[in-house]
Scaffold this active site. Structure first.
Site, PDB file in Angstrom:
ATOM      1  N   ASP A 150      -8.681   3.016  -2.867  1.00 16.38           N
ATOM      2  CA  ASP A 150      -7.441   3.162  -2.733  1.00 16.38           C
ATOM      3  C   ASP A 150      -6.915   4.540  -2.152  1.00 16.38           C
ATOM      4  O   ASP A 150      -6.782   5.434  -2.781  1.00 16.38           O
ATOM      5  CB  ASP A 150      -6.680   2.784  -4.172  1.00 16.38           C
ATOM      6  CG  ASP A 150      -5.143   2.931  -4.011  1.00 16.38           C
ATOM      7  OD1 ASP A 150      -4.556   2.862  -2.695  1.00 16.38           O
ATOM      8  OD2 ASP A 150      -4.259   2.769  -4.838  1.00 16.38           O
ATOM      9  N   HIS A 209      -4.356   9.515  -9.850  1.00 14.40           N
ATOM     10  CA  HIS A 209      -3.152   9.143 -10.566  1.00 14.40           C
ATOM     11  C   HIS A 209      -3.232  10.372 -11.884  1.00 14.40           C
ATOM     12  O   HIS A 209      -2.451   9.823 -12.986  1.00 14.40           O
ATOM     13  CB  HIS A 209      -3.002   8.035 -10.987  1.00 14.40           C
ATOM     14  CG  HIS A 209      -2.441   7.017  -9.716  1.00 14.40           C
ATOM     15  ND1 HIS A 209      -1.989   5.886 -10.121  1.00 14.40           N
ATOM     16  CD2 HIS A 209      -2.308   7.376  -8.682  1.00 14.40           C
ATOM     17  CE1 HIS A 209      -2.002   5.196  -8.948  1.00 14.40           C
ATOM     18  NE2 HIS A 209      -2.134   6.094  -7.847  1.00 14.40           N
TER      19      HIS A 209
HETATM   20  C1  RNT Z   1      -0.063   3.805  -6.016  1.00 13.90           C
HETATM   21  C2  RNT Z   1      -1.114   2.746  -6.597  1.00 13.90           C
HETATM   22  C3  RNT Z   1      -1.322   1.543  -6.065  1.00 13.90           C
HETATM   23  C4  RNT Z   1      -1.139   1.399  -4.567  1.00 13.90           C
HETATM   24  C5  RNT Z   1      -1.580   0.199  -3.870  1.00 13.90           C
HETATM   25  C6  RNT Z   1      -1.021   0.112  -2.300  1.00 13.90           C
HETATM   26  O1  RNT Z   1       0.114   4.821  -6.370  1.00 13.90           O
HETATM   27  O2  RNT Z   1      -2.488   3.672  -6.389  1.00 13.90           O
HETATM   28  O3  RNT Z   1      -2.727   0.939  -6.356  1.00 13.90           O
HETATM   29  O4  RNT Z   1      -1.774   2.447  -3.837  1.00 13.90           O
HETATM   30  O5  RNT Z   1      -1.033  -0.778  -4.906  1.00 13.90           O
HETATM   31 ZN    ZN Z   2      -4.167   2.736  -7.000  1.00 13.67          ZN
END
Ligand code: RNT
Ligand code: ZN
Length: 417
Positions: free
Chosen positions: A324, A260
């Site tokens: 994730d 992110h």
């Molecule tokens: C989305 C986030 C979040 C999701 C999940 C499915 O960009 O990373 O954590 O991937 O909630």
């Molecule tokens: Zn995430």
């Protein structure tokens, strides 16, 4: 007794002052929370399952994705059998059991998750939880907790409150605190004029969700920022700075997702910085690749950097580890197994560092020695220690797990067309 690869490795590490037996004990004490959403491409078990407006997408069409709770549980059970240690399951609210009747997001209760709790208990797994602020008609325009419409905002606040109660009840029943992580998609495709108001609304919505006290023995709040998503390339209300500030002010867990940030940014340098000010971290172990932030994690330098920092900083007790990613282009059980085993391998590598020696070289200003030792460590017989761990935990050694996945694919997954 003839020397085994492990006993030779044990001696090699012992010469550096590293006790491999103690290390394996520490490794066994760290759970990884597997993301339920890898099993069905973030589909969930409500009617919709439509990700549009969420900024997320799962690409690929590998056959055999789980279509029911029972299939997802069977796939997870298969994955856990191939991963050494005792772990957790990270559930999303849209994975509840709605077969007794549709319940909208603002009204869900633990009733829709009691089956998951029983199942987790039967396997000795802890649970973690996430409200689902996407894949819903009221999130179709990409705004939820920061929505300009007060009614829509309230619907999502009510969802947040409901999920916090569910998480606390899961944690109470299982005797292990559930991390309840908030991530929302809210953002704009193109340059906004007003960056401020959505953030003011988001802060107020989060305050409203958190109005009820939460018993930390049962559940913990976490908040997750993001740089951009599909369709929110220009602006995301819940950015890193926003949640860093919010988590510090309210002493919540900050969730750092490795995918992110800007493509050249890693979590390595953030962990010891933010842990000066927040009580703990939730790490979403993921891998960004170009525009996507959700590839299966590799045993690469960014992953190793995360685990090194947690171990070197003495932060294991303040960090919760979750995965994730969601890859629909390969066998989904294999995706869980590869990513989780990599996370554990990276953690083992970090735990095998001769930290005292590295620290004293650094303190003495001997940066030549520090660099030399760090590089030498890379060719130590770590694989023999990992194999021994798998053997002792009764899971396949080396690539043997893939035979199991192939057998499962043939006998179970292939029948789901
Ligand atoms: C989305 C986030 C979040 C999701 C999940 C499915 O960009 O990373 O954590 O991937 O909630
Ligand atoms: Zn995430």
């Amino acid at each position: 007794m003839p020397a085994t690869a492990y006993s030779l490795a044990q001696e090699t590490y012992a010469r550096l002052g590293v006790d491999t037996e103690a290390t394996l004990g520490r490794l066994a004490s760290v759970p990884i929370s597997l993301q339920c959403w890898q099993g069905d491409d973030v589909g969930g078990f409500e009617a919709s399952g439509d990700l549009s407006g969420s900024g997320l997408t799962a690409t690929g069409s590998h056959p055999g994705k789980a279509r029911t709770i029972e299939e997802l549980q069977a796939d997870l059970t298969q994955a856990y059998k191939l991963i050494p240690g005792r772990h957790r399951l990270n559930l999303h609210a849209c994975y509840g059991d709605f077969r007794a009747g549709k319940v909208d997001r603002d009204a869900i209760t633990v009733a829709q998750f009691q089956g998951w709790i029983e199942w987790a208990r039967s396997l000795g797994l802890g649970l973690d939880f996430n409200p689902t602020f996407f894949a819903h008609p009221r999130a179709a325009d990409g705004f939820t907790l920061a929505h300009p419409d007060a009614g829509i905002r309230q619907f999502w606040i009510d969802h947040g409150v409901a999920c916090r109660r569910i998480a606390a009840e899961m944690g109470r029943q299982l005797g292990s605190p559930v991390v309840n992580n908030i991530w929302i998609p809210d953002g704009y495709k193109d340059l906004p004029v007003d960056r401020k108001s959505p953030r003011e609304r988001l802060a107020a919505s989060l305050d409203a969700i958190r109005a009820e006290p939460l018993d930390p023995r049962h559940a913990l709040d976490a908040v997750e920022g993001k740089l951009f998503g599909l369709g929110s390339e220009a602006y995301v209300a819940g950015s890193h700075e926003f949640y860093l500030g919010y988590a510090i002010r309210h002493q919540l867990l900050l969730c750092l997702d490795a995918g992110h940030f800007h493509p050249t940014e890693t979590l390595t340098d953030k962990i010891s910085a933010v842990l000066q000010f927040v009580p703990g971290l939730l790490l979403h172990v993921s891998r960004g690749l170009r525009w996507d932030s959700d590839h299966v994690v590799l045993l690469d330098d960014p992953l190793r950097g995360i685990m090194e920092e947690i171990v070197r900083g003495g932060f294991l007790g303040r960090t919760r580890l979750g995965l994730d990613y969601f890859d629909a282009s390969i066998n989904r059980v294999a995706a869980w197994v590869i990513g989780t085993r990599n996370a554990l391998k990276a953690l083992l590598l970090a735990l095998l560092e001769p930290l005292d020696q590295l620290r004293s070289l650094e303190r003495a200003g001997d940066f030549t020695g520090r660099l030399a030792l760090l590089e030498e460590l890379k060719s130590l017989p770590f694989g023999a220690v990992w194999d021994e761990y798998c053997r002792r935990r009764d899971v396949p050694v080396g690539g043997g797990w893939l035979d199991e996945v192939r057998r499962y694919e043939k006998t179970v997954l292939a029948k789901r067309s």
